[in-house]
Design an enzyme around this catalytic site. Structure first.
Site, PDB file in Angstrom:
ATOM      1  N   HIS A 199     -11.412 182.187  44.021  1.00 57.26           N
ATOM      2  CA  HIS A 199     -12.347 182.284  45.140  1.00 57.26           C
ATOM      3  C   HIS A 199     -12.017 181.274  46.228  1.00 57.26           C
ATOM      4  O   HIS A 199     -12.286 181.510  47.406  1.00 57.26           O
ATOM      5  CB  HIS A 199     -13.789 182.102  44.652  1.00 57.26           C
ATOM      6  CG  HIS A 199     -14.767 182.960  45.394  1.00 57.26           C
ATOM      7  ND1 HIS A 199     -14.765 184.341  45.316  1.00 57.26           N
ATOM      8  CD2 HIS A 199     -15.754 182.650  46.264  1.00 57.26           C
ATOM      9  CE1 HIS A 199     -15.718 184.836  46.088  1.00 57.26           C
ATOM     10  NE2 HIS A 199     -16.326 183.829  46.684  1.00 57.26           N
ATOM     11  N   ARG A 201      -9.593 182.933  48.319  1.00 59.66           N
ATOM     12  CA  ARG A 201     -10.314 183.870  49.198  1.00 59.66           C
ATOM     13  C   ARG A 201     -10.906 183.123  50.389  1.00 59.66           C
ATOM     14  O   ARG A 201     -10.776 183.563  51.540  1.00 59.66           O
ATOM     15  CB  ARG A 201     -11.404 184.581  48.396  1.00 59.66           C
ATOM     16  CG  ARG A 201     -12.292 185.527  49.214  1.00 59.66           C
ATOM     17  CD  ARG A 201     -13.199 186.317  48.282  1.00 59.66           C
ATOM     18  NE  ARG A 201     -14.315 186.917  48.975  1.00 59.66           N
ATOM     19  CZ  ARG A 201     -14.266 188.059  49.646  1.00 59.66           C
ATOM     20  NH1 ARG A 201     -13.140 188.729  49.722  1.00 59.66           N
ATOM     21  NH2 ARG A 201     -15.345 188.546  50.241  1.00 59.66           N
ATOM     22  N   HIS A 236     -17.363 191.568  53.434  1.00 60.54           N
ATOM     23  CA  HIS A 236     -18.703 191.000  53.290  1.00 60.54           C
ATOM     24  C   HIS A 236     -19.718 191.990  53.850  1.00 60.54           C
ATOM     25  O   HIS A 236     -19.514 192.541  54.941  1.00 60.54           O
ATOM     26  CB  HIS A 236     -18.818 189.679  54.059  1.00 60.54           C
ATOM     27  CG  HIS A 236     -18.271 188.506  53.322  1.00 60.54           C
ATOM     28  ND1 HIS A 236     -17.226 187.743  53.801  1.00 60.54           N
ATOM     29  CD2 HIS A 236     -18.601 187.951  52.129  1.00 60.54           C
ATOM     30  CE1 HIS A 236     -16.948 186.766  52.952  1.00 60.54           C
ATOM     31  NE2 HIS A 236     -17.765 186.878  51.925  1.00 60.54           N
ATOM     32  N   TYR A 295     -18.107 180.292  57.408  1.00 59.90           N
ATOM     33  CA  TYR A 295     -16.695 179.923  57.427  1.00 59.90           C
ATOM     34  C   TYR A 295     -16.327 179.266  58.758  1.00 59.90           C
ATOM     35  O   TYR A 295     -15.584 178.294  58.804  1.00 59.90           O
ATOM     36  CB  TYR A 295     -15.817 181.166  57.231  1.00 59.90           C
ATOM     37  CG  TYR A 295     -15.865 181.738  55.841  1.00 59.90           C
ATOM     38  CD1 TYR A 295     -14.963 181.326  54.869  1.00 59.90           C
ATOM     39  CD2 TYR A 295     -16.807 182.692  55.493  1.00 59.90           C
ATOM     40  CE1 TYR A 295     -15.001 181.858  53.591  1.00 59.90           C
ATOM     41  CE2 TYR A 295     -16.853 183.227  54.217  1.00 59.90           C
ATOM     42  CZ  TYR A 295     -15.948 182.814  53.277  1.00 59.90           C
ATOM     43  OH  TYR A 295     -15.990 183.329  52.014  1.00 59.90           O
TER      44      TYR A 295
END
Length: 328
Positions: free
Chosen positions: A266, A269, A293, A302
């Site tokens: 993750h 990711r 998402h 982010y």
């Protein structure tokens, strides 16, 4: 590790579930990790009150309680978890496991009450607080330690390329079969996380598709139903590479490459999505299509972690107060 008594208790419940046709379909859709998590959470719930591992009789007695008493016990357990400083997501997992246990009892006609969701509310969880990963230069270190002349190296090279370029979740990678990969079209069919069966066809970069094809070329008698990424160790050779297996490969390879940050699938990711924001020049819709998402607002987290907007304003606010405010 679960005690023998607890394992037998859980095994008996599972056996009872298997005899219930109405419940079987739902049970089979749950991932193995979810089933193990539920078993462990239910065990801890009983141990809190009993000070010992639960038995099948304890489960039966819990199902036979009246609703007021049962939900009172659950609320007391929740308050204990809160007082112990458990995170909201952890507490919600415990409550979910207990709710599932009650649902099992009702389905088996052993339990007459419902989980009182109004009285025992789930805690609000703030998701994706830490989306910081590593930069592309740091990530590239993994490819320096992968031997692409070996079978294992070809597998890992394709895996690390795919995790970064398509920012896949490890659970999605663990579900992939050979038939999901179309080399001629450079596409991959990915199945949604959780118990849903939704599927998405995603495009692959030709270099990623070539790496996957190169890995498959090491194998013989490959069938469409075979796992796309399989285990190569002696005890599990040929079996689907599980989420835990992918996690272990990422951890060991990144440590061997000298990446100081604790890496997980993750984290890769997160890293890929953050880098994609730069490449897309802040176009959230493009990055949302890449990451898949459901909520585009997730991408804003982010962006904040990448640019440290919060820290920038915090520093400016802090400079205006305190003893230093009168300094020249």
């Amino acid at each position: 590790m679960l005690s023998t008594t607890t394992e037998n208790s859980i095994a008996q419940i599972a056996s009872q579930l298997q005899s219930s046709n109405d419940f079987l379909a739902e049970l089979q859709q749950k991932a193995a990790t979810t089933q193990r998590g539920y078993a462990g959470n239910v065990r801890i719930f009983f141990e809190y009150f009993l000070q010992r591992p639960p038995t099948p009789r304890d489960v039966e007695e819990f199902w036979q309680l009246d609703g007021e008493t049962a939900n009172g016990l659950i609320l007391k357990f929740k308050n204990h978890l809160v007082a112990s400083g458990r995170k909201a997501a952890t507490i919600n997992r415990y409550l979910g496991a207990i709710k599932y246990l009650i649902k099992v009892g009702r389905n088996l006609k052993r339990c007459q009450y419902h989980f009182d969701s109004d009285r025992i509310e789930s805690l609000k969880v703030t998701k994706y607080r830490d989306t910081r990963g590593v930069g592309v230069d740091e990530y590239n270190k993994v490819f320096d330690v992968i031997d692409t002349t070996s079978t294992k190296g070809k597998r890992d090279y394709a895996l690390f390329l795919l995790l970064w370029a398509n920012v896949l979740r490890r659970g999605e990678v663990a579900k992939l079969t050979v038939g999901d990969f179309d080399y001629h079209e450079n596409t991959l069919t990915v199945y949604g996380k959780g118990k849903g069966n939704d599927e998405t066809r995603i495009d692959l970069n030709p270099l990623v598709a070539e790496a996957i094809s190169d890995w498959l070329g090491c194998r013989t008698n490959v069938k469409p139903s075979d796992p796309l990424f399989m285990a190569l160790d002696f005890h599990n050779y040929g079996h689907q590479l599980t989420g835990d297996g992918i996690y272990a490969i990422v951890r060991k390879t990144c440590e061997r490459a000298g990446i100081k940050k604790r890496m997980t699938p993750h984290k890769i990711r997160h890293s890929g999505i953050t880098d994609a924001l730069d490449l897309a020049e802040g176009d959230y819709r493009k990055v949302q299509h890449l990451s898949r998402h459901a909520d585009p607002r997730t991408i804003l987290v982010y962006e904040d972690n990448k640019n440290k907007y919060q820290l920038e304003l915090t520093n400016k606010l802090a400079a205006r107060v305190g003893k230093r405010r009168n300094a020249p």
